[in-house]
Write a protein that holds these residues in place. Structure first.
Motif, PDB file in Angstrom:
ATOM      1  N   HIS A 166     -13.815 -14.871  81.545  1.00 45.68           N
ATOM      2  CA  HIS A 166     -14.502 -16.276  82.029  1.00 45.68           C
ATOM      3  C   HIS A 166     -16.357 -16.417  82.080  1.00 45.68           C
ATOM      4  CE1 HIS A 166     -13.891 -20.249  84.183  1.00 45.68           C
ATOM      5  NE2 HIS A 166     -15.355 -20.506  82.768  1.00 45.68           N
TER       6      HIS A 166
ATOM      7  N   LEU B 164      -8.507 -12.063  83.505  1.00 48.30           N
ATOM      8  CA  LEU B 164      -9.434 -13.017  83.561  1.00 48.30           C
ATOM      9  C   LEU B 164     -10.167 -13.348  84.007  1.00 48.30           C
ATOM     10  CD1 LEU B 164      -5.711 -14.696  84.203  1.00 48.30           C
ATOM     11  CD2 LEU B 164      -6.968 -15.191  82.089  1.00 48.30           C
ATOM     12  N   PHE B 165     -10.965 -13.174  84.803  1.00 52.59           N
ATOM     13  CA  PHE B 165     -11.842 -13.148  85.680  1.00 52.59           C
ATOM     14  C   PHE B 165     -13.702 -12.755  84.208  1.00 52.59           C
ATOM     15  CE2 PHE B 165     -10.942 -12.981  90.189  1.00 52.59           C
ATOM     16  CZ  PHE B 165     -10.459 -14.560  90.006  1.00 52.59           C
TER      17      PHE B 165
ATOM     18  N   ILE C 163      -5.868 -20.186  85.485  1.00 50.80           N
ATOM     19  CA  ILE C 163      -6.092 -19.665  86.172  1.00 50.80           C
ATOM     20  C   ILE C 163      -5.041 -20.160  87.755  1.00 50.80           C
ATOM     21  CG2 ILE C 163      -7.717 -18.877  88.249  1.00 50.80           C
ATOM     22  CD1 ILE C 163      -9.978 -18.003  86.106  1.00 50.80           C
TER      23      ILE C 163
ATOM     24  N   SER D 297     -14.126 -17.203  89.678  1.00 55.18           N
ATOM     25  CA  SER D 297     -13.901 -17.443  87.955  1.00 55.18           C
ATOM     26  C   SER D 297     -15.298 -18.272  87.330  1.00 55.18           C
ATOM     27  CB  SER D 297     -12.366 -17.772  88.073  1.00 55.18           C
ATOM     28  OG  SER D 297     -11.919 -17.462  86.366  1.00 55.18           O
TER      29      SER D 297
END
Length: 556
Positions: A232, A228-229, A338, A353
């Protein structure tokens, strides 16, 4: 904190105060864009110097988010918001000091006031962002994605207000001093300060549940969270990176600065409005599904913007609208996912993030899209007229940030078109009529800059040897090569620059396409692991925010 799904008075005040912090950030960034010319004229800055002054904005924003995210759960939201307020206020004081400092210490003193003021503003924005995202997730634990989307409607509203202020001042008060224009951002700063003063702030969900800093850090090692980071960071590249260029590119396509600003206002108005409806959408498709659809729309929008058929006003606006629909839900919904899936990460996970998204935009997004414009414009201009390219080529080659050194064959450094020479060319287009005759009373920026340097020297305020030599060199080049070949170069330069701008958007469509693939993988992952579900922590102590004794007060 209230267990009811309906927010209490304290929650509402804290939320809308957070909303005003993003309005302040949006206005500040937007207004700074159109007062750069004022700074250049008053203090004698070159384009490079102005670029350096503003360049730390997104990077400083990202660094501050990450740094203060480590402090949020330890020191409390109230104390950090006091720091943010002081940073915003001090940024205005230091920036406004540029004029009196210039009178005492000249150009260098003004430069440092503006440069430090920009960094203080960025740090204030980053501190706010480190607080308001986890604060909103804490205030509305059952509807995190919905309320984070509403919260982040403040950013496009700030950009809209900043652009509208620019248009009003341009047509109604063209001679108003830049300090008054920039000072507008202090209105939402004072509002959020007054709303948060003495207010009861809740502890974060993670802190209330007894989650230690060590546990927060360990939660960052989850493969899904790390993925997810990365996503982003791609969001920062395509959303903020494209936003930093879209007005410039729209102006290039539509050949009208006012229409470009109106298109910018329209897309941000679309984003502002739609972010209030994230909740009902998420009820039908989960947040990852919303992100997947958004990425598909973003890809389609950028693809259309890169095509020749969108050179007409209404077709361009239609494509911009599709792109605007795509980017609307990226940022806040990423934070919502998140927060919902990794509550043990607390403010730290949200801050890292968001910080990565900002740093990606500042280091890769804006510079990368600029590189692509240079690369394709040069290719086209060389095909059309090598002598024209040689007249306008920059003295040094530059590459795609980071990647040109890693893959020089795929992304080779390129000597793009010299912005200083292009500025002279564009200004000359504005001072002559269709017959090529000089308009009465019109001056180019170069001529005005040379007059400014002469005035500074007459007043005993040296403008700087480098600036004087640069202006004299441009004047000599224009008189010898630029003006003499203006008619021959005009159409070729225009065609090449338009081609470069559109190709840059076309190739940028690869980024939301990659996002779509990433979100599809997440959808498949959740399908095989039981579906997307929000994770809740068991609290060991109450939040004590709404209606109870203060968990922590402003500045306590």
């Amino acid at each position: 904190m209230s267990s009811s799904s309906s927010p209490g008075r304290n929650e509402k005040v804290l939320f809308w105060a957070s909303f005003f912090t993003l309005i302040a950030a949006g206005i500040g960034f937007s207004v700074r864009g159109f007062i750069l010319k004022d700074w250049g004229n008053q203090f004698g800055f070159t384009q490079s110097e102005l670029g350096t002054i503003t360049g730390g904005g997104l990077i400083g924003f990202g660094i501050a988010i990450i740094f203060f995210s480590f402090c949020a759960d330890q020191f409390g939201y109230g104390k950090l918001m006091l720091v943010a307020f002081l940073l915003h206020a001090s940024s205005a004081i230091v920036t406004f000091a540029a004029t009196p400092v210039y009178g005492m210490y000249g150009k260098e003193g003004a430069y440092w006031c503006l440069y430090i003021g920009m960094w203080l503003f960025a740090l204030g924005n980053g501190t706010c962002e480190a607080v308001i995202n986890p604060l909103t997730a804490t205030l509305f634990p059952r509807n995190k994605t919905h309320w984070l989307n509403i919260l982040h409607a403040g950013w496009p509203l700030g950009l809209i207000l900043g652009a509208a202020i620019g248009l009003v001042f341009k047509f109604s008060l063209p001679d108003l001093r830049w300090e008054f224009k920039l000072g507008v951002f202090l209105v939402p700063v004072l509002l959020y300060g007054l709303m948060m003063f003495g207010r009861a702030f809740p502890h974060s969900e993670a802190k209330s549940s007894g989650v230690s800093m060590g546990t927060m850090v360990l939660s960052l090692l989850s493969p899904i969270l790390l993925f997810l980071f990365v996503l982003h960071a791609l969001v920062g590249y395509v959303e903020l990176g494209t936003d930093s260029w879209i007005v410039n590119i729209t102006d290039r396509v539509l050949k009208d600065e006012t229409k470009a600003l109106l298109a910018f206002i329209w897309t941000n108005a679309l984003m502002f409005t739609l972010r209030f409806f994230a909740g009902p959408i998420v009820e039908r498709i989960n947040p990852v599904g919303l992100l997947f659809v958004s990425a598909l729309l973003g890809t389609a929008g950028l693809f259309m913007l890169g095509q020749p058929f969108t050179n007409e006003v209404w077709l361009w606006m239609a494509a911009v609208s599709v792109y605007g629909l795509g980017k609307t839900f990226y940022w806040p919904t990423m934070l919502g996912v998140i927060s919902e899936r990794f509550p043990k990460g607390g403010a730290l996970a949200l801050g890292i993030s968001g910080g990565l998204g900002m740093i990606s935009a500042g280091l890769l997004g804006g510079p990368g899209i600029g590189y692509k414009q240079d690369y394709f414009a040069v290719q086209k201009l060389k095909e059309l007229s090598l002598p024209t390219y040689e007249r306008y080529a920059a003295p040094k080659a530059s590459g795609f940030p980071v990647f040109s050194s890693v893959a020089p064959d795929a992304l080779p450094p390129v000597a793009g078109l010299d912005n200083g020479k292009l500025k002279v060319f564009d200004d000359w287009s504005g001072v002559i009529d269709e017959s090529g005759n000089r308009k009465e009373g019109k001056k180019t920026t170069l001529e005005s800059d040379i007059e400014t340097v002469a005035r500074l020297e007459a007043e005993g305020k040296p403008a700087g040897k480098e600036l004087k030599e640069s202006l004299e060199g441009l004047k000599k080049w224009w008189d010898k090569d630029g003006q003499a070949n203006y008619a021959a170069d005009k159409e070729k330069l225009s065609e090449a620059r338009l081609y470069g701008a559109k190709q840059a958007l076309l190739y940028t469509a690869v980024v939301p396409a990659a996002l779509a693939a990433g979100f599809l993988l997440l959808i498949l992952y959740f399908m095989v692991t039981g579906g997307y579900k929000q994770v809740h922590l068991e609290s060991e102590r109450p939040h004590r925010a709404a209606g109870g004794a203060p968990a922590e007060d402003w500045g306590r």
